[in-house]
Design a protein around this motif. Structure first.
Motif, mmCIF file in Angstrom:
data_model
loop_
_atom_site.group_PDB
_atom_site.id
_atom_site.type_symbol
_atom_site.label_atom_id
_atom_site.label_comp_id
_atom_site.label_asym_id
_atom_site.label_seq_id
_atom_site.Cartn_x
_atom_site.Cartn_y
_atom_site.Cartn_z
ATOM 1 N N ILE A 396 0.854 -1.197 0.000
ATOM 2 C CA ILE A 396 0.000 0.000 0.000
ATOM 3 C C ILE A 396 0.884 1.239 0.000
ATOM 4 O O ILE A 396 1.774 1.384 0.835
ATOM 5 C CB ILE A 396 -0.956 -0.002 1.206
ATOM 6 C CG1 ILE A 396 -1.968 -1.152 1.055
ATOM 7 C CG2 ILE A 396 -1.671 1.334 1.347
ATOM 8 C CD1 ILE A 396 -2.871 -1.355 2.236
ATOM 9 N N ALA A 397 0.651 2.125 -0.952
ATOM 10 C CA ALA A 397 1.495 3.313 -1.136
ATOM 11 C C ALA A 397 1.377 4.273 0.040
ATOM 12 O O ALA A 397 0.339 4.345 0.715
ATOM 13 C CB ALA A 397 1.097 4.025 -2.430
ATOM 14 N N SER A 398 2.448 5.019 0.272
ATOM 15 C CA SER A 398 2.511 5.924 1.435
ATOM 16 C C SER A 398 1.471 7.035 1.372
ATOM 17 O O SER A 398 1.051 7.562 2.401
ATOM 18 C CB SER A 398 3.907 6.535 1.551
ATOM 19 O OG SER A 398 4.233 7.237 0.364
ATOM 20 N N GLU A 399 1.030 7.395 0.157
ATOM 21 C CA GLU A 399 0.034 8.471 0.035
ATOM 22 C C GLU A 399 -1.400 7.960 0.204
ATOM 23 O O GLU A 399 -2.348 8.751 0.208
ATOM 24 C CB GLU A 399 0.175 9.188 -1.315
ATOM 25 C CG GLU A 399 -0.072 8.340 -2.544
ATOM 26 C CD GLU A 399 1.205 7.665 -3.064
ATOM 27 O OE1 GLU A 399 1.177 7.189 -4.208
ATOM 28 O OE2 GLU A 399 2.197 7.598 -2.302
ATOM 29 N N SER A 400 -1.565 6.660 0.358
ATOM 30 C CA SER A 400 -2.903 6.083 0.496
ATOM 31 C C SER A 400 -3.496 6.394 1.865
ATOM 32 O O SER A 400 -2.792 6.452 2.874
ATOM 33 C CB SER A 400 -2.839 4.569 0.307
ATOM 34 O OG SER A 400 -4.057 3.966 0.691
ATOM 35 N N LYS A 401 -4.824 6.541 1.897
ATOM 36 C CA LYS A 401 -5.514 6.765 3.175
ATOM 37 C C LYS A 401 -5.448 5.528 4.063
ATOM 38 O O LYS A 401 -5.711 5.605 5.264
ATOM 39 C CB LYS A 401 -6.973 7.157 2.921
ATOM 40 C CG LYS A 401 -7.809 6.077 2.235
ATOM 41 C CD LYS A 401 -9.221 6.577 1.975
ATOM 42 C CE LYS A 401 -10.064 5.509 1.276
ATOM 43 N NZ LYS A 401 -11.428 5.990 0.993
#
Length: 421
Positions: A396-401
């Motif tokens: 899961i990408a760091s910018e994801s909620k």
């Protein structure tokens, strides 16, 4: 043979040419003419063969080279056709038809620079021909050279300003390609003065007026369309219904959508607009009924199953929703929204394995899908498969909620998912 060919009796002409060629096999013009007749009856392979035989005896024939180019074009051998037509053009530089065919062929092979230069050569021969300028303008639109296209449309209308087709085409260009609202409105109105009952002009004018905030004028135009010029136009009733819907005049809008449906029972949009009204009114059963009507004439329309499934979920019937999503999956097994809906309903019903399977299909289609990735991690965590869970969370990408809560799962195996998760 010539007499039969000139009257369009091509099979008869072919027989006469064959008799002539038996007597005089060196008559290259007769062979060329027979090839043209064979082309006209769609015997393309024989036409090509005979035309090439004719050219062996008369290689400098402009007409034969040109006609062979047309045959090759119809056979889909565009590069060969270009070579042959370019040769015909060199043999007779004033042969206008060869330029016209070449411009079309260069566009087909996506050589837009050569197509444009060919149009420029044609315009040197016919600089004030509105039909040619119009064709060139449309080519420039397809080549997305809108500034140049605009100039050519203006030239066309300077030469033939009272032609309906030119005015309507320019209005569409202004409306849909370069978004010059007021000019588009003006040009649609000119077109309608020339042809007041033209349905598409009046529909497009009404839509552009509505976009420009001139809703009352848009409604007036649509009422004129269905009241005077096209009382059986489903599009007129549909677009008028949408304008009333946007003003929250739902009863009037539904009545107009029903008229559109009566005129065109196979059109989906009026049903969908009615459904959206019923959703606003929280009449979910009626909303679902609209999509059921669509399924009756288009049983493979996936959106119908997804919407009805959503409506069933909203009304507290997850099992009914699940059945609809499963039907949709049978129709389109690799549809992302179908598999996501299945994953979500299984997740809601706490059917972990089925949810993981559905989310896996989503991730096979879109590897970066955040919700499917996060919920796959949560489900594996709940089932005690911490390695699989960690693998999902780490992707899961760091910018994801979902990033922060995923880190917490990874760092604390004793953590239990909260209702917020």
């Amino acid at each position: 043979a010539l007499g039969a060919q000139s009257k369009g009796y091509y099979f008869e002409a072919i027989q006469y040419y064959r008799l002539e060629l038996k007597r005089h096999p060196e008559n290259h013009q007769a062979r060329s003419n027979m090839a043209v007749s064979l082309f006209q009856v769609n015997d393309l392979k024989k036409a090509e063969m005979e035309m090439k035989r004719s050219l062996k005896g008369n290689p400098f024939s402009v007409d034969s080279n040109y006609n062979l180019g047309l045959m090759l074009k119809k056979l889909g051998r565009f590069k060969e056709a270009i070579t042959r037509l370019e040769y015909a053009k060199r043999l007779r530089p004033s042969f206008f038809e060869s330029y016209s065919q070449l411009a079309d062929l260069y566009e087909k092979v996506e050589n837009y620079a050569h197509a444009e230069s060919t149009y420029s050569e044609m315009l040197k021969m016919k600089p004030k021909n509105p039909s040619l300028l119009f064709k060139f303008a449309n080519f420039l639109v397809r080549a997305t050279k809108y500034l140049e296209a605009d100039k050519r449309f203006v030239q066309v209308l300077g030469l033939a300003g009272t032609d309906f087709n030119y005015n309507f085409a320019y209005a569409l260009f202004l409306d849909h390609k370069i978004d010059r609202s007021e000019e588009a409105i003006k040009r649609y109105k000119i077109a309608l003065k020339l042809k007041p009952g033209h349905v598409d002009s009046r529909l497009n004018l009404s839509l552009r007026l509505a976009k420009a905030g001139k809703v009352d004028e848009a409604k007036k135009n649509l009422k004129k369309l269905i009241g005077k010029y096209a009382p059986k136009s489903p599009h007129g009733y549909f677009h008028l219904g949408r304008l009333y819907k946007d003003e929250s005049h739902y009863k009037k809008a539904i009545g107009l959508f029903n008229k559109a449906i009566a005129l065109d029972p196979g059109g989906k949009k009026p049903y969908e607009e009615k459904a959206s009204i019923y959703v606003v009114q929280k009449k979910y059963d009626l909303a679902a009924a609209q999509y059921l009507s669509i399924s009756n004439f288009d049983p493979k329309y996936i959106k119908s199953y997804l919407f009805r499934g959503w409506a069933f979920e909203t009304m507290g019937n997850p099992q009914g929703a699940l059945s609809l999503y499963q039907e949709a999956q049978q129709i389109s097994p690799l549809d992302l929204d179908v598999n996501l809906s299945l994953g979500n309903i299984y997740f809601t019903m706490n059917r972990k394995k089925e949810a993981i399977t559905a989310y896996s299909k989503v991730l096979s289609i879109v590897d970066t899908h955040e919700l499917a990735r996060y919920r796959s991690g949560v489900l594996n965590f709940k089932m005690g498969d911490y390695d699989a869970s960690k693998d999902h969370f780490e992707k899961i990408a760091s910018e994801s909620k979902f990033y922060q809560v995923s880190r917490e799962y990874i760092s604390d195996k004793s953590r239990l998912p909260s209702s917020t998760d």
